[in-house]
Design a protein around this motif. Sequence first.
Motif, PDB file in Angstrom:
ATOM      1  N   GLY A  39      65.105 -60.289 -14.921  1.00  0.00           N
ATOM      2  CA  GLY A  39      65.371 -61.556 -14.250  1.00  0.00           C
ATOM      3  C   GLY A  39      66.363 -61.422 -13.119  1.00  0.00           C
ATOM      4  N   GLY A  40      67.061 -60.289 -13.048  1.00  0.00           N
ATOM      5  CA  GLY A  40      67.922 -60.008 -11.916  1.00  0.00           C
ATOM      6  C   GLY A  40      69.129 -60.917 -11.795  1.00  0.00           C
ATOM      7  N   ILE A  41      69.744 -60.866 -10.615  1.00  0.00           N
ATOM      8  CA  ILE A  41      70.922 -61.675 -10.336  1.00  0.00           C
ATOM      9  C   ILE A  41      70.594 -63.151 -10.436  1.00  0.00           C
ATOM     10  CG2 ILE A  41      72.563 -62.333  -8.538  1.00  0.00           C
ATOM     11  CD1 ILE A  41      73.158 -59.664  -9.877  1.00  0.00           C
ATOM     12  N   CYS A  42      69.461 -63.572  -9.892  1.00  0.00           N
ATOM     13  CA  CYS A  42      69.110 -64.992  -9.858  1.00  0.00           C
ATOM     14  C   CYS A  42      69.160 -65.607 -11.250  1.00  0.00           C
ATOM     15  CB  CYS A  42      67.725 -65.181  -9.255  1.00  0.00           C
ATOM     16  SG  CYS A  42      67.127 -66.876  -9.325  1.00  0.00           S
ATOM     17  N   LEU A  43      68.499 -64.987 -12.177  1.00  0.00           N
ATOM     18  CA  LEU A  43      68.387 -65.561 -13.504  1.00  0.00           C
ATOM     19  C   LEU A  43      69.667 -65.381 -14.314  1.00  0.00           C
ATOM     20  CD1 LEU A  43      65.247 -65.264 -15.739  1.00  0.00           C
ATOM     21  CD2 LEU A  43      67.533 -65.111 -16.707  1.00  0.00           C
ATOM     22  N   ASN A  44      70.356 -64.243 -14.106  1.00  0.00           N
ATOM     23  CA  ASN A  44      71.503 -63.928 -14.945  1.00  0.00           C
ATOM     24  C   ASN A  44      72.851 -64.304 -14.347  1.00  0.00           C
ATOM     25  OD1 ASN A  44      70.396 -62.164 -17.356  1.00  0.00           O
ATOM     26  ND2 ASN A  44      69.258 -61.543 -15.544  1.00  0.00           N
ATOM     27  N   TRP A  45      72.966 -64.231 -13.004  1.00  0.00           N
ATOM     28  CA  TRP A  45      74.267 -64.471 -12.363  1.00  0.00           C
ATOM     29  C   TRP A  45      74.146 -65.320 -11.107  1.00  0.00           C
ATOM     30  CZ3 TRP A  45      78.505 -63.534 -14.992  1.00  0.00           C
ATOM     31  CH2 TRP A  45      78.455 -62.585 -16.019  1.00  0.00           C
ATOM     32  N   GLY A  46      73.047 -66.011 -10.922  1.00  0.00           N
ATOM     33  CA  GLY A  46      72.874 -66.766  -9.698  1.00  0.00           C
ATOM     34  C   GLY A  46      72.239 -68.114  -9.919  1.00  0.00           C
ATOM     35  N   CYS A  47      70.984 -68.230  -9.469  1.00  0.00           N
ATOM     36  CA  CYS A  47      70.292 -69.521  -9.432  1.00  0.00           C
ATOM     37  C   CYS A  47      70.380 -70.300 -10.737  1.00  0.00           C
ATOM     38  CB  CYS A  47      68.811 -69.314  -9.117  1.00  0.00           C
ATOM     39  SG  CYS A  47      68.444 -68.091  -7.865  1.00  0.00           S
ATOM     40  N   ILE A  48      70.027 -69.677 -11.846  1.00  0.00           N
ATOM     41  CA  ILE A  48      69.885 -70.408 -13.098  1.00  0.00           C
ATOM     42  C   ILE A  48      71.233 -70.764 -13.737  1.00  0.00           C
ATOM     43  CG2 ILE A  48      68.915 -70.349 -15.419  1.00  0.00           C
ATOM     44  CD1 ILE A  48      66.854 -70.691 -13.145  1.00  0.00           C
ATOM     45  N   THR A 150      55.540 -41.412 -11.405  1.00  0.00           N
ATOM     46  CA  THR A 150      54.824 -41.342 -10.127  1.00  0.00           C
ATOM     47  C   THR A 150      53.927 -42.554  -9.940  1.00  0.00           C
ATOM     48  OG1 THR A 150      52.922 -40.138 -11.037  1.00  0.00           O
ATOM     49  CG2 THR A 150      54.789 -38.816 -10.236  1.00  0.00           C
ATOM     50  N   ALA A 151      53.726 -42.893  -8.670  1.00  0.00           N
ATOM     51  CA  ALA A 151      52.808 -43.973  -8.298  1.00  0.00           C
ATOM     52  C   ALA A 151      52.542 -43.878  -6.805  1.00  0.00           C
ATOM     53  CB  ALA A 151      53.396 -45.342  -8.640  1.00  0.00           C
ATOM     54  N   PRO A 152      51.311 -44.123  -6.360  1.00  0.00           N
ATOM     55  CA  PRO A 152      51.035 -44.100  -4.923  1.00  0.00           C
ATOM     56  C   PRO A 152      51.674 -45.269  -4.174  1.00  0.00           C
ATOM     57  CG  PRO A 152      49.103 -44.805  -6.158  1.00  0.00           C
ATOM     58  CD  PRO A 152      50.102 -44.337  -7.168  1.00  0.00           C
ATOM     59  N   HIS A 153      52.067 -46.299  -4.929  1.00  0.00           N
ATOM     60  CA  HIS A 153      52.684 -47.477  -4.306  1.00  0.00           C
ATOM     61  C   HIS A 153      54.002 -47.777  -5.021  1.00  0.00           C
ATOM     62  CE1 HIS A 153      48.847 -48.152  -2.310  1.00  0.00           C
ATOM     63  NE2 HIS A 153      48.255 -48.067  -3.497  1.00  0.00           N
ATOM     64  N   ILE A 154      55.107 -47.689  -4.282  1.00  0.00           N
ATOM     65  CA  ILE A 154      56.432 -47.974  -4.829  1.00  0.00           C
ATOM     66  C   ILE A 154      57.009 -49.162  -4.073  1.00  0.00           C
ATOM     67  CG2 ILE A 154      58.773 -47.111  -5.194  1.00  0.00           C
ATOM     68  CD1 ILE A 154      57.533 -44.271  -5.302  1.00  0.00           C
ATOM     69  N   ILE A 155      57.328 -50.219  -4.814  1.00  0.00           N
ATOM     70  CA  ILE A 155      57.826 -51.456  -4.217  1.00  0.00           C
ATOM     71  C   ILE A 155      59.298 -51.613  -4.572  1.00  0.00           C
ATOM     72  CG2 ILE A 155      57.578 -53.970  -4.108  1.00  0.00           C
ATOM     73  CD1 ILE A 155      54.644 -53.572  -5.013  1.00  0.00           C
ATOM     74  N   VAL A 156      60.141 -51.644  -3.547  1.00  0.00           N
ATOM     75  CA  VAL A 156      61.583 -51.750  -3.750  1.00  0.00           C
ATOM     76  C   VAL A 156      61.980 -53.223  -3.746  1.00  0.00           C
ATOM     77  CG1 VAL A 156      63.859 -51.097  -2.901  1.00  0.00           C
ATOM     78  CG2 VAL A 156      61.926 -49.535  -2.619  1.00  0.00           C
ATOM     79  N   ALA A 157      62.608 -53.657  -4.841  1.00  0.00           N
ATOM     80  CA  ALA A 157      63.038 -55.052  -4.982  1.00  0.00           C
ATOM     81  C   ALA A 157      64.422 -55.075  -5.610  1.00  0.00           C
ATOM     82  CB  ALA A 157      62.038 -55.824  -5.844  1.00  0.00           C
ATOM     83  N   THR A 158      65.361 -54.374  -4.970  1.00  0.00           N
ATOM     84  CA  THR A 158      66.681 -54.159  -5.557  1.00  0.00           C
ATOM     85  C   THR A 158      67.686 -55.254  -5.216  1.00  0.00           C
ATOM     86  OG1 THR A 158      67.102 -52.664  -3.689  1.00  0.00           O
ATOM     87  CG2 THR A 158      66.504 -51.664  -5.791  1.00  0.00           C
ATOM     88  N   GLY A 159      67.270 -56.279  -4.488  1.00  0.00           N
ATOM     89  CA  GLY A 159      68.113 -57.445  -4.289  1.00  0.00           C
ATOM     90  C   GLY A 159      69.302 -57.231  -3.384  1.00  0.00           C
ATOM     91  N   ALA A 160      70.348 -58.015  -3.617  1.00  0.00           N
ATOM     92  CA  ALA A 160      71.529 -57.998  -2.759  1.00  0.00           C
ATOM     93  C   ALA A 160      72.776 -58.206  -3.603  1.00  0.00           C
ATOM     94  CB  ALA A 160      71.410 -59.084  -1.690  1.00  0.00           C
ATOM     95  N   ARG A 161      73.920 -57.994  -2.994  1.00  0.00           N
ATOM     96  CA  ARG A 161      75.220 -58.167  -3.654  1.00  0.00           C
ATOM     97  C   ARG A 161      76.149 -58.952  -2.734  1.00  0.00           C
ATOM     98  NH1 ARG A 161      74.859 -53.188  -1.391  1.00  0.00           N
ATOM     99  NH2 ARG A 161      76.595 -52.491  -0.074  1.00  0.00           N
ATOM    100  N   PRO A 162      77.249 -59.478  -3.252  1.00  0.00           N
ATOM    101  CA  PRO A 162      78.168 -60.233  -2.394  1.00  0.00           C
ATOM    102  C   PRO A 162      78.758 -59.379  -1.273  1.00  0.00           C
ATOM    103  CG  PRO A 162      78.620 -60.669  -4.714  1.00  0.00           C
ATOM    104  CD  PRO A 162      77.636 -59.533  -4.672  1.00  0.00           C
ATOM    105  N   ARG A 163      78.824 -59.969  -0.088  1.00  0.00           N
ATOM    106  CA  ARG A 163      79.463 -59.297   1.043  1.00  0.00           C
ATOM    107  C   ARG A 163      80.984 -59.345   0.864  1.00  0.00           C
ATOM    108  NH1 ARG A 163      77.601 -58.389   6.119  1.00  0.00           N
ATOM    109  NH2 ARG A 163      75.834 -59.780   5.772  1.00  0.00           N
ATOM    110  N   ALA A 164      81.642 -58.257   1.201  1.00  0.00           N
ATOM    111  CA  ALA A 164      83.104 -58.198   1.138  1.00  0.00           C
ATOM    112  C   ALA A 164      83.666 -57.982   2.536  1.00  0.00           C
ATOM    113  CB  ALA A 164      83.550 -57.072   0.209  1.00  0.00           C
TER     114      ALA A 164
END
Length: 480
Positions: A39-48, A150-164
């Motif tokens: 669920g990432g940041i949104c679900l655990n530390w953000g939106c929800i 391995t996979a022929p298609h790798i999708i990066v969805a590593t999100g973002a962090r707070p800017r300092a």
Amino acid sequence: MADAYDIIVVGAGPGGYVTAIRAAQLGFKTAVIDREHLGGICLNWGCIPTKALLRSAEVYHTMQHADAYGLSATGTGFDLGKVVGRSRGVSAQLSGGVGFLLKKNKVDVIWGEATITKVGTVAVKPATRSALGGKPVPPPKGAKAEGTYTAPHIIVATGARPRALPGLEPDGKLIWTYYEAMVPQTFPKSLLVMGSGAIGVEFAYFYRAMGAEVTIVEVLPQILPVEDPEIAAFARGRFEKMGIKILTGSKVTGVVKGADSITATIDDGKGGTSQITADRMISAVGVVGNTENIGLEALGVKVERNTVATDGFGRTNVAGIYAIGDIAGPPMLAHKAEHEGVICVETIKGMHTHALDRAMIPGCTYCQPQIASVGLTEAKAKEAGHKLKVGRFKFIGNGKAIALGEPEGMVKTIFDADTGQLLGAHMVGAEVTELIQGFVVAMNLETTEEDLMHTVFPHPTLSETMHEAVLDAYGRVVHA
């Protein structure tokens, strides 16, 4: 021997897990890799969890004004531990739900830190710590562990962090990011919020509604910088009415830390300075994409301003490597990430898809009053060369708003005067984050002003304000 997949998604946030599920639905053997949170940041530390906190603040504020509704509520107060506990419980419930959905769709979960060692190959090692610096989060039941995949298609969805900002870096004690602001150990009596985007004003509202003295400092001339200035000014008036102090055109230039407080130096942009002492400061000056330590640099993936450049279908400049969500650039919103991921995997499948249209992505801010928008602001529409018809309608003319005790709000619509095309819609007031989708659908269907004016809106509802704002643009408003 490496485990082989058709698609590997790196990151299990809202973009990543939705992408993985859609890939599996399309028949791809799919895995999703994460080091910490389903669920990432949104679900655990953000939106929800922030919405859970804001709901507590809204109820508490209403309790304090019970007399306005003919009710009586005495001895009101709050238990900070229970407020935070409810928020964390909501996140835990939904994170478990994500795990269920991944299992249901036969998506393998791989737990650890991922590095793309070459096109088509991902190495995963155990995480050494959590995002908050504590012990690493244990893997969910049934997750795979370290190894090579391995996979022929790798999708990066590593999100973002707070800017300092240099010299103003959060320390987790006196200077907070949204992480610490969501789980305070004690409630601050005073708070300085640096930045007035959605994150900044949501926390400013929460802490003010719960009783803290709050000051917002924004370097730009208006709060909520991405919003239409007229809507932002309306919201500012409401915030100031509830006691939030707002300094625009100003910036924090330095902070001196005390034992249990900070003293910030404020440059007012006009040659003057002042100092503000507060128990805590929240740094809410935006986010940056998590592009580092994934292997993108070595592969030659194009990175611009801490985000990965893509073509609207999630494809990067390196074949077989894709990026979606916050790491693929603004707007950095969960619903954008989800839609972007679906476009990406459907394009890989060979389906007929449309490139992501960022102008059609709604933005929402969930304080009170709520703010919601889609499309161009009035200024941006003029800059683009459109001749405009602009409509406005205030909630004070709406029966449902008055009955709810929520008469302070406004809807603004922007049309192309020649074609009747809806170019933008901007709203502030009760439940506008739910109402905005009506305008989003209208824009996606290329609805004209005539279609909207002929649409029957139910009565009594807040949605009638939308209808009246359209009518007003063409001199046909009834209730104003």
